[in-house]
Enzyme design. Structure first.
Site, PDB file in Angstrom:
ATOM      1  N   ASP A 135       8.695 -66.909 -76.757  1.00 37.05           N
ATOM      2  CA  ASP A 135       9.956 -66.192 -76.966  1.00 37.05           C
ATOM      3  C   ASP A 135      11.102 -67.001 -76.367  1.00 37.05           C
ATOM      4  O   ASP A 135      10.901 -67.991 -75.651  1.00 37.05           O
ATOM      5  CB  ASP A 135       9.897 -64.804 -76.328  1.00 37.05           C
ATOM      6  CG  ASP A 135      10.948 -63.845 -76.878  1.00 37.05           C
ATOM      7  OD1 ASP A 135      11.719 -64.242 -77.772  1.00 37.05           O
ATOM      8  OD2 ASP A 135      10.996 -62.698 -76.394  1.00 37.05           O
ATOM      9  N   LYS A 136      12.311 -66.557 -76.677  1.00 32.34           N
ATOM     10  CA  LYS A 136      13.546 -67.142 -76.169  1.00 32.34           C
ATOM     11  C   LYS A 136      14.417 -66.023 -75.628  1.00 32.34           C
ATOM     12  O   LYS A 136      14.408 -64.901 -76.146  1.00 32.34           O
ATOM     13  CB  LYS A 136      14.257 -67.882 -77.307  1.00 32.34           C
ATOM     14  CG  LYS A 136      15.753 -68.135 -77.116  1.00 32.34           C
ATOM     15  CD  LYS A 136      16.572 -67.124 -77.922  1.00 32.34           C
ATOM     16  CE  LYS A 136      18.073 -67.378 -77.777  1.00 32.34           C
ATOM     17  NZ  LYS A 136      18.853 -66.272 -78.393  1.00 32.34           N
TER      18      LYS A 136
ATOM     19  N   ARG B  99      21.881 -50.404 -60.319  1.00 29.95           N
ATOM     20  CA  ARG B  99      22.716 -51.577 -60.037  1.00 29.95           C
ATOM     21  C   ARG B  99      24.089 -51.430 -60.679  1.00 29.95           C
ATOM     22  O   ARG B  99      25.109 -51.825 -60.104  1.00 29.95           O
ATOM     23  CB  ARG B  99      22.043 -52.837 -60.582  1.00 29.95           C
ATOM     24  CG  ARG B  99      20.868 -53.325 -59.772  1.00 29.95           C
ATOM     25  CD  ARG B  99      20.095 -54.379 -60.549  1.00 29.95           C
ATOM     26  NE  ARG B  99      20.954 -55.496 -60.924  1.00 29.95           N
ATOM     27  CZ  ARG B  99      20.746 -56.261 -61.999  1.00 29.95           C
ATOM     28  NH1 ARG B  99      19.746 -56.010 -62.819  1.00 29.95           N
ATOM     29  NH2 ARG B  99      21.552 -57.265 -62.264  1.00 29.95           N
TER      30      ARG B  99
ATOM     31  N   LYS C 265      11.053 -57.834 -68.199  1.00 30.40           N
ATOM     32  CA  LYS C 265      10.942 -57.364 -69.599  1.00 30.40           C
ATOM     33  C   LYS C 265      10.320 -58.433 -70.481  1.00 30.40           C
ATOM     34  O   LYS C 265       9.459 -58.149 -71.316  1.00 30.40           O
ATOM     35  CB  LYS C 265      12.327 -56.972 -70.132  1.00 30.40           C
ATOM     36  CG  LYS C 265      12.957 -55.774 -69.441  1.00 30.40           C
ATOM     37  CD  LYS C 265      14.196 -55.301 -70.161  1.00 30.40           C
ATOM     38  CE  LYS C 265      15.352 -56.275 -70.068  1.00 30.40           C
ATOM     39  NZ  LYS C 265      15.988 -56.288 -68.737  1.00 30.40           N
ATOM     40  N   LYS C 266      10.770 -59.674 -70.351  1.00 25.01           N
ATOM     41  CA  LYS C 266      10.254 -60.741 -71.206  1.00 25.01           C
ATOM     42  C   LYS C 266       8.772 -60.994 -70.953  1.00 25.01           C
ATOM     43  O   LYS C 266       7.983 -61.146 -71.894  1.00 25.01           O
ATOM     44  CB  LYS C 266      11.065 -62.021 -70.994  1.00 25.01           C
ATOM     45  CG  LYS C 266      12.411 -62.021 -71.710  1.00 25.01           C
ATOM     46  CD  LYS C 266      12.231 -62.018 -73.215  1.00 25.01           C
ATOM     47  CE  LYS C 266      13.539 -62.002 -73.960  1.00 25.01           C
ATOM     48  NZ  LYS C 266      13.360 -61.923 -75.426  1.00 25.01           N
TER      49      LYS C 266
END
Length: 436
Positions: free
Chosen positions: A79-80, A167, A186-187
């Site tokens: 992924d990117k 945050r 998450k990634k």
């Protein structure tokens, strides 16, 4: 472990242990700490920045707070991630190009945040496209098509979802440690073998200076590698929009022009080649970034990437014939008109964040959570740094829902451009490569 004891150490500027960081990261998602304690934890990390081991421990715990996907594919799962910008639609051509080269790409993406455009918002400009799928659907599409660009399910990194919301209201969004843990939790929950990061710098980026972008890129690469995912980063320019277009349907159109060869060169292709080349080299599908970039270029030029993109769009609810008829499917704004500068000259600087906010104000982004988007609005033919503008060469075309909206956007755009007699040199697109 006890939250109060960990917070007491943070209060005096002392770092918790690696095990304490892992415990707190998991406790956020499990509901074992209060909102007040999470806010104090975030503020404490701002006071006592983490080292690599503690950052890795926090990231892993946040990743493991929900579902972590595991894959059994005949090729690498990759992924990117981009830190966000304006006119940045690289994911649209990159995901299918990677898939056409033999990688598998479960690209879990997000929506627009502040002045930056969201990949899912762009794709939802395509009629019928849905970003919300079950895990079973995601697995089927990635397995058969090779890529799927979708949203995160509720059980992906719940610790991050809660921590991010806190945050946002406690003034701790800009901590590099917390940004790193948020992005990577998450990634990495997608079960990746390799990841490439596009870290932006400039007026349209969250990290405005190359120094800040470098610090974030190094933290991301070190942490991802420490968590077991091969990762490199490119620091890229966002002192002006990546392409001459900003707006959801307009950026889909720009992506289609690249995929179909109508616009065979330019910064969108350059960055797609660079990021794709890095990723193919990382996952073993190329003998280095240059070879990887050449392979990405081949599938773009041959139309293989476009065919893969069309199959992905159809699998996610969009038209089966999108590549051949995309102009017919994308909505067009009712008002389209040129925006001319107040005086002639050469573009010396662009406040790219202001350009992005002008798109938001047109209705192309969200001022409040839940706002409905107008996918047709935005800007096209944006003048780049170094371009001479005048009463004959406009700054851009504005696409708007009404004449009043077009006039407001035109004022905002003029204010975002600095025009001088001599101009300034355009900054390079690629600044630096950060490797592990």
């Amino acid at each position: 472990m006890e939250a109060k004891r960990i917070l007491a150490r943070l209060r005096v500027g002392a770092r918790p242990s690696v095990d304490e960081m892992a415990w707190f990261g998991a406790a956020i998602g499990a509901g074992e700490v209060t909102d007040a304690q999470v806010g104090a934890f975030a503020m404490g990390i701002c006071r006592a920045p983490l080292d690599e081991a503690r950052r890795v421990a926090l990231t892993r715990a946040m990743r493991d707070s929900g579902k972590v996907l595991a894959w059994d594919m005949p090729g690498p799962v990759v992924d990117k991630h981009s830190t966000g910008g304006v006119g940045d639609c690289v994911s649209l051509p990159l995901a299918p190009a990677l898939a056409a080269c033999g990688a598998y790409v479960p690209m879990i993406s997000g929506r627009g945040l502040g002045h930056t455009g969201g990949t899912l918002d762009k794709l939802e400009a395509i009629p019928g496209y849905t970003a919300e799928v079950s895990e079973a659907q995601l697995r089927e599409i990635v397995g058969t098509v090779g890529c799927a660009i979708v949203g995160a399910s509720g059980n992906i990194a719940p610790s991050d979802k809660r921590l991010y919301a806190i945050r946002d209201v406690t003034g701790t969004v800009e901590s590099i440690d917390l940004i790193t843990a948020s992005i990577l939790s998450k990634k990495l929950a997608a079960g990746l073998e390799a990841l490439v990061l596009d870290v932006k710098c400039g007026s349209g980026a969250f990290m405005k200076t190359p120094e800040d972008a470098r610090a974030l890129a190094r933290a991301l690469v070190e942490t991802a590698e420490g968590a077991g995912c091969r990762t490199n980063a490119l620091i890229t320019e966002m002192g002006q929009p990546l392409i001459e277009t900003a707006g959801n349907a307009l950026e889909v159109a720009a992506s289609m022009k690249l995929l179909t060869g109508e616009v065979p060169s330019g910064p969108l292709k350059e960055l797609t080649l660079a990021l794709g080349g890095e990723l193919l080299a990382l996952c073993g599908l190329a003998d280095g970034p240059e070879d990887g970039a050449a392979r990405i270029g081949t599938v773009l030029d041959s139309g293989e990437a476009a065919e893969t993109f069309e199959r992905m769009i159809h699998a996610l609810g969009g038209p089966a014939d999108f590549v051949g008829s995309w102009r017919r499917h994308l909505a067009e704004a009712p008002v389209v008109r040129d925006v001319f500068p107040d005086a002639p000259g050469i573009v010396a600087r662009i406040d790219t964040e202001a350009v992005g906010m002008a798109v938001v104000t047109l209705g192309g982004g969200r001022l409040r959570e839940g706002d409905r988007l107008d996918h047709s609005v935005g800007f096209d033919a944006l003048a780049a740094i170094g371009t001479r503008v005048s009463a004959r060469r406009p700054l851009a075309q504005v696409h708007a829902a009404s004449e009043d909206a077009a006039e407001r956007a035109a004022r905002d755009l003029r204010a975002a451009y600095e025009i001088t007699e001599t101009g300034a040199p355009a900054p390079p697109l690629l600044h630096e490569r950060i490797a592990s």
